[in-house]
Design a protein around this motif. Structure first.
Motif, PDB file in Angstrom:
ATOM      1  N   VAL A  30     -10.618  -4.337  -2.600  1.00 51.95           N
ATOM      2  CA  VAL A  30      -9.448  -4.095  -1.751  1.00 51.95           C
ATOM      3  C   VAL A  30      -8.314  -3.633  -2.651  1.00 51.95           C
ATOM      4  O   VAL A  30      -7.862  -4.363  -3.541  1.00 51.95           O
ATOM      5  CB  VAL A  30      -9.032  -5.361  -0.976  1.00 51.95           C
ATOM      6  N   SER A  31      -7.876  -2.402  -2.451  1.00 51.54           N
ATOM      7  CA  SER A  31      -6.829  -1.803  -3.289  1.00 51.54           C
ATOM      8  C   SER A  31      -5.641  -1.440  -2.415  1.00 51.54           C
ATOM      9  O   SER A  31      -5.752  -0.592  -1.523  1.00 51.54           O
ATOM     10  CB  SER A  31      -7.371  -0.564  -4.001  1.00 51.54           C
ATOM     11  N   ILE A  32      -4.490  -2.055  -2.694  1.00 54.87           N
ATOM     12  CA  ILE A  32      -3.302  -1.848  -1.871  1.00 54.87           C
ATOM     13  C   ILE A  32      -2.058  -1.734  -2.739  1.00 54.87           C
ATOM     14  O   ILE A  32      -2.042  -2.191  -3.883  1.00 54.87           O
ATOM     15  CB  ILE A  32      -3.113  -2.999  -0.865  1.00 54.87           C
ATOM     16  N   PRO A  33      -0.987  -1.118  -2.212  1.00 57.78           N
ATOM     17  CA  PRO A  33       0.273  -1.088  -2.949  1.00 57.78           C
ATOM     18  C   PRO A  33       0.866  -2.483  -3.097  1.00 57.78           C
ATOM     19  O   PRO A  33       0.639  -3.362  -2.250  1.00 57.78           O
ATOM     20  CB  PRO A  33       1.171  -0.198  -2.077  1.00 57.78           C
ATOM     21  N   ALA A  34       1.619  -2.688  -4.158  1.00 57.00           N
ATOM     22  CA  ALA A  34       2.320  -3.952  -4.363  1.00 57.00           C
ATOM     23  C   ALA A  34       3.433  -4.098  -3.320  1.00 57.00           C
ATOM     24  O   ALA A  34       3.768  -3.156  -2.593  1.00 57.00           O
ATOM     25  CB  ALA A  34       2.894  -4.002  -5.777  1.00 57.00           C
ATOM     26  N   ALA A  35       4.016  -5.275  -3.271  1.00 53.20           N
ATOM     27  CA  ALA A  35       5.045  -5.575  -2.270  1.00 53.20           C
ATOM     28  C   ALA A  35       6.383  -4.959  -2.666  1.00 53.20           C
ATOM     29  O   ALA A  35       7.339  -5.651  -3.015  1.00 53.20           O
ATOM     30  CB  ALA A  35       5.173  -7.082  -2.101  1.00 53.20           C
ATOM     31  N   THR A  36       6.451  -3.632  -2.591  1.00 55.12           N
ATOM     32  CA  THR A  36       7.669  -2.920  -2.987  1.00 55.12           C
ATOM     33  C   THR A  36       8.728  -2.909  -1.896  1.00 55.12           C
ATOM     34  O   THR A  36       9.868  -2.545  -2.148  1.00 55.12           O
ATOM     35  CB  THR A  36       7.319  -1.465  -3.357  1.00 55.12           C
ATOM     36  N   HIS A  37       8.360  -3.265  -0.665  1.00 55.15           N
ATOM     37  CA  HIS A  37       9.329  -3.408   0.421  1.00 55.15           C
ATOM     38  C   HIS A  37       8.757  -4.382   1.436  1.00 55.15           C
ATOM     39  O   HIS A  37       7.657  -4.894   1.274  1.00 55.15           O
ATOM     40  CB  HIS A  37       9.659  -2.058   1.059  1.00 55.15           C
ATOM     41  N   GLY A  38       9.539  -4.696   2.455  1.00 51.54           N
ATOM     42  CA  GLY A  38       9.184  -5.767   3.379  1.00 51.54           C
ATOM     43  C   GLY A  38       7.838  -5.603   4.044  1.00 51.54           C
ATOM     44  O   GLY A  38       7.031  -6.537   4.081  1.00 51.54           O
ATOM     45  N   TRP A  39       7.555  -4.408   4.579  1.00 55.04           N
ATOM     46  CA  TRP A  39       6.285  -4.186   5.266  1.00 55.04           C
ATOM     47  C   TRP A  39       5.127  -4.380   4.298  1.00 55.04           C
ATOM     48  O   TRP A  39       4.125  -5.011   4.640  1.00 55.04           O
ATOM     49  CB  TRP A  39       6.254  -2.777   5.858  1.00 55.04           C
ATOM     50  N   ALA A  40       5.280  -3.851   3.095  1.00 53.67           N
ATOM     51  CA  ALA A  40       4.221  -4.000   2.097  1.00 53.67           C
ATOM     52  C   ALA A  40       4.046  -5.460   1.705  1.00 53.67           C
ATOM     53  O   ALA A  40       2.927  -5.908   1.422  1.00 53.67           O
ATOM     54  CB  ALA A  40       4.522  -3.153   0.862  1.00 53.67           C
ATOM     55  N   GLY A  41       5.140  -6.217   1.692  1.00 49.95           N
ATOM     56  CA  GLY A  41       5.045  -7.643   1.412  1.00 49.95           C
ATOM     57  C   GLY A  41       4.227  -8.357   2.473  1.00 49.95           C
ATOM     58  O   GLY A  41       3.376  -9.201   2.167  1.00 49.95           O
ATOM     59  N   GLY A  42       4.470  -8.020   3.742  1.00 53.05           N
ATOM     60  CA  GLY A  42       3.682  -8.591   4.817  1.00 53.05           C
ATOM     61  C   GLY A  42       2.228  -8.200   4.722  1.00 53.05           C
ATOM     62  O   GLY A  42       1.318  -9.007   4.953  1.00 53.05           O
ATOM     63  N   MET A  43       1.984  -6.933   4.365  1.00 59.50           N
ATOM     64  CA  MET A  43       0.614  -6.448   4.214  1.00 59.50           C
ATOM     65  C   MET A  43      -0.102  -7.194   3.086  1.00 59.50           C
ATOM     66  O   MET A  43      -1.270  -7.582   3.218  1.00 59.50           O
ATOM     67  CB  MET A  43       0.650  -4.939   3.944  1.00 59.50           C
ATOM     68  N   LEU A  65      -9.389  -8.121  -5.151  1.00 59.70           N
ATOM     69  CA  LEU A  65      -8.141  -7.610  -4.580  1.00 59.70           C
ATOM     70  C   LEU A  65      -7.204  -7.196  -5.701  1.00 59.70           C
ATOM     71  O   LEU A  65      -6.933  -7.979  -6.621  1.00 59.70           O
ATOM     72  CB  LEU A  65      -7.484  -8.685  -3.721  1.00 59.70           C
ATOM     73  N   ALA A  66      -6.718  -5.962  -5.649  1.00 52.12           N
ATOM     74  CA  ALA A  66      -5.788  -5.455  -6.663  1.00 52.12           C
ATOM     75  C   ALA A  66      -4.599  -4.800  -5.989  1.00 52.12           C
ATOM     76  O   ALA A  66      -4.748  -4.080  -4.995  1.00 52.12           O
ATOM     77  CB  ALA A  66      -6.493  -4.448  -7.575  1.00 52.12           C
ATOM     78  N   THR A  67      -3.405  -5.061  -6.528  1.00 48.06           N
ATOM     79  CA  THR A  67      -2.185  -4.441  -6.014  1.00 48.06           C
ATOM     80  C   THR A  67      -1.580  -3.550  -7.091  1.00 48.06           C
ATOM     81  O   THR A  67      -1.658  -3.863  -8.284  1.00 48.06           O
ATOM     82  CB  THR A  67      -1.155  -5.497  -5.584  1.00 48.06           C
ATOM     83  N   ALA A  68      -0.986  -2.449  -6.661  1.00 49.06           N
ATOM     84  CA  ALA A  68      -0.471  -1.461  -7.618  1.00 49.06           C
ATOM     85  C   ALA A  68       0.954  -1.064  -7.262  1.00 49.06           C
ATOM     86  O   ALA A  68       1.287  -0.884  -6.085  1.00 49.06           O
ATOM     87  CB  ALA A  68      -1.361  -0.225  -7.630  1.00 49.06           C
ATOM     88  N   SER A  69       1.778  -0.905  -8.282  1.00 48.67           N
ATOM     89  CA  SER A  69       3.183  -0.530  -8.076  1.00 48.67           C
ATOM     90  C   SER A  69       3.410   0.971  -8.156  1.00 48.67           C
ATOM     91  O   SER A  69       4.527   1.444  -7.979  1.00 48.67           O
ATOM     92  CB  SER A  69       4.073  -1.245  -9.099  1.00 48.67           C
ATOM     93  N   ASP A  70       2.330   1.730  -8.433  1.00 50.94           N
ATOM     94  CA  ASP A  70       2.447   3.187  -8.472  1.00 50.94           C
ATOM     95  C   ASP A  70       1.055   3.785  -8.304  1.00 50.94           C
ATOM     96  O   ASP A  70       0.040   3.091  -8.475  1.00 50.94           O
ATOM     97  CB  ASP A  70       3.097   3.668  -9.771  1.00 50.94           C
TER      98      ASP A  70
END
Length: 315
Positions: A30-43, A65-70
């Motif tokens: 599971v590869s998703i963006p990091a919590a860079t804003h509210g919606w992403a934080g919820g995700m 599970l990995a989160t990425a800031s860029d």
């Protein structure tokens, strides 16, 4: 799970294509963006909760599970999942479409299942399953509400998100909905689904335009920045701001009858949970899960806001 699927408007699943079952432990990346804003934080919250729950439900599955800031970090994460974990399936919400398309295509060509969430890839046909909100519908519902609140027309400004296909779909849906209503879009700029960026964009709008009747912020994080700019400028000509995505702060304002936030439009970050769950079902059963799963956008007003208010949610 019922609340995750509220407003689902379309579920197009194929009659074949179930993933092979061989009794071995399978790995879902599971590869998703990091919590860079509210919606992403919820995700991120829903992704973590879903992975933890499904690891108990499906002992034959492992999750990474990995989160990425860029985008670069996300590309590296996916390549590492393939090289070190030999993933059998990938659930990916691309940080940006273009740079993520080649590595995700390579995953698909390796024979692994691919589920793409929300922000599509720049090439069609790579993914086996696509899970997203109804972006044209999100724009349409927003535009129809805006037109209903401004029966005599007026001047509005629009804040767009990050330049992506889904942002284009939202804006096109909105423009079609207000066409012929007397509403004039006097300015439009990208706020990048970011509070600070949107504050700066709205400051620019306010300095350029002596009269703004309303704002389509198109996102609740951006609406927060817009409201702060309006307050800082001391302007009283803006009658209301319409955001979107169902942030609890905004839903509470709708519930309380705040004239500046009279409504909101859903776009649930919990769609990542839907994507992970459907992928797990496909990997552990013969259930067909290829195709497109679209989660509809619902207009939230004071009449139904309580149904969408989750005070303990991170978003």
């Amino acid at each position: 799970m019922k609340t995750l699927l509220a407003g689902c408007t379309a579920l197009a699943l194929s009659t074949g294509g179930a993933l092979a079952q061989d009794g071995e432990t399978k790995v879902i990346g599971v590869s998703i963006p990091a919590a860079t804003h509210g919606w992403a934080g919820g995700m991120n919250f829903h992704a973590q909760q879903t992975v933890e729950r499904l690891e108990e439900v499906y002992p034959q599955l492992d999750f990474v599970l990995a989160t990425a800031s860029d985008p670069g970090k996300q590309v590296n994460d996916i390549e590492d999942m393939v090289a070190t974990r030999g993933i059998d399936a990938l659930v990916v919400l691309p940080f940006e479409s273009d740079p993520l398309t080649p590595p995700v295509q390579a995953v698909a060509e390796s024979g692994a299942w691919v589920t793409v969430v929300d922000r599509g890839l720049s090439m069609e046909g790579i993914e086996d399953l696509y899970v997203a909100g109804d972006n044209p519908g999100f724009g349409r519902v927003s535009g129809e509400y805006m037109a209903s609140q401004m029966p005599e027309g007026g001047k509005i400004v629009v804040l767009r998100g990050i330049p992506t296909t889904i942002d284009n779909e939202r804006v096109e849906g909105f423009q079609q909905a207000v066409e012929g209503s007397g509403i004039e879009i006097i300015d439009m700029e990208h706020g990048n689904w970011n509070r600070d960026d949107s504050f700066n964009v709205m400051q620019d709008f306010l300095s350029k335009h002596p009269q703004i009747d309303a704002v389509w912020a198109s996102d609740d994080d951006m609406a927060v920045g817009v409201l702060a700019a309006i307050d800082a400028a001391g302007r009283d000509d803006v009658k209301f701001v319409l955001g979107g995505a169902g942030m609890k702060e905004m839903i509470k304002r709708v519930m309380d009858g705040d004239a500046m936030i009279p409504a909101d439009v859903t776009y649930p970050p919990s769609m990542i949970a839907t994507a992970i769950e459907l992928t797990a079902v496909g990997l552990t059963s013969n259930a067909p899960v290829s195709g497109t799963f679209t989660i509809g956008s619902v207009l939230i007003t004071s009449d139904n806001a309580e149904q969408f208010y989750y005070p303990d949610s991170p978003f």
